[in-house]
Design an enzyme around this catalytic site. Sequence first.
Site, PDB file in Angstrom:
ATOM      1  N   GLU A 277      -4.701 -13.983 -24.284  1.00  0.00           N
ATOM      2  CA  GLU A 277      -3.996 -13.714 -23.024  1.00  0.00           C
ATOM      3  C   GLU A 277      -3.811 -12.212 -22.864  1.00  0.00           C
ATOM      4  OE1 GLU A 277      -0.186 -15.555 -22.420  1.00  0.00           O
ATOM      5  OE2 GLU A 277      -0.804 -17.451 -23.347  1.00  0.00           O
ATOM      6  N   GLU A 331       2.051 -19.054 -10.622  1.00  0.00           N
ATOM      7  CA  GLU A 331       2.615 -20.376 -10.914  1.00  0.00           C
ATOM      8  C   GLU A 331       4.102 -20.372 -10.534  1.00  0.00           C
ATOM      9  OE1 GLU A 331       1.115 -22.039 -14.819  1.00  0.00           O
ATOM     10  OE2 GLU A 331       0.310 -19.994 -14.932  1.00  0.00           O
TER      11      GLU A 331
END
Length: 391
Positions: A277, A331
């Site tokens: 990530e 999100e």
Amino acid sequence: MATAARAASCTPAACAVLVIPILVLIMAGQVRVAEALSIGVNYGQIANNLPSPSRVSWLLRSLKISKVKLFDADPHVLRAFLGTGVEFVVGIGNEAVPAMASPAAAESWLQLHVVPHLRAGARITCITVGNEVFKGNDTALQASLLPAMRSVHQALGALGLQGRVNVTTAHSLDIMGVSYPPSAGAFHPSAAPHLQPFLAFLSAARAPFLINCYPYFAYKDDPARVPLEYVLFQPNAGVVDPRTRLVYDNMLYAQVDAVYAAIQAMGHTDIDVKVSETGWPSRGDPDEAGATPENAGTYIGNLLRRIEMKQGTPLRPQAPIDVYVFALFNENLKPGPASERNYGLFYPDGTPVYNVGLRGYLPPMASHEAATQVIHWFLLIATASVVFALS
């Protein structure tokens, strides 16, 4: 894009007329698939407004992104990408890790979440057991991590999948006790006892060490002392490692090399480090310095350019850095500060959050099924044509 857009907005019967010219072009060798991007992307789904996986499949194919990391093994996603050639990392959540220490439970999980998709043609190349397990204080979870990984690895062997699917876990950079200078990299003393046997497992299994690296956090915590240019891959004087004399012109590479140094200090030189990530938020709370679309676009854009150059770190210049960007979409249900909900490359409607040259195609909600049927028809016709030609 024009042909794809037309296909997505017509009925299956009307779209059939598009198949013949496309087929003729492909059989004539006039259509070439562009080379896939070297970067991967994290596809998180903590939101209530995201497009369906089948629409996302169209988006990623139009972007030529061929590596996707999931935080679970969502069957809807894996089915939506069948036949696309996209390579997946799937995950076992932290809540399920202790149970995976049982070989029977590990094999059952694989039989349910992995084997059917592999048989159907999905490309699953890696399973992450847990995520950032050593970041918290759950000692029971930490103690169960390696037994769970061993069980999953052994179950893969029993199923004949070792060598095809590897097993690892993703770590937060908090696992590091020392990260500067990079050559002095060392794991935190609280994690070190767990990591020695863990690294031995990775070495024996030939699996990568995954690290989540966010230079943004360093800048946000101390913007007065951390140069923005250094964390954004912009021109700067760089930082010289006093031990190796290697020059670092960005923080991400320094973080990765610090992890390599920590692994080497524990006796291993045969384990690859991959960035599972990294990203930069486009918006944040008032106390989250640097969280802007401009900075996010600069970070991701410059990172993409370096990856496409197949650039390595100063310590390993011949090994192109392997990165999964976080994340595909904003999100809206993620907890925490505003930045947590604003790491996406795209809004849920497929619009880029900032411009880094990634302009994909997200089919309209009501008509992507028709486009999918056209693709299936086309593949059937193409296959039949090849069989006829060979007969």
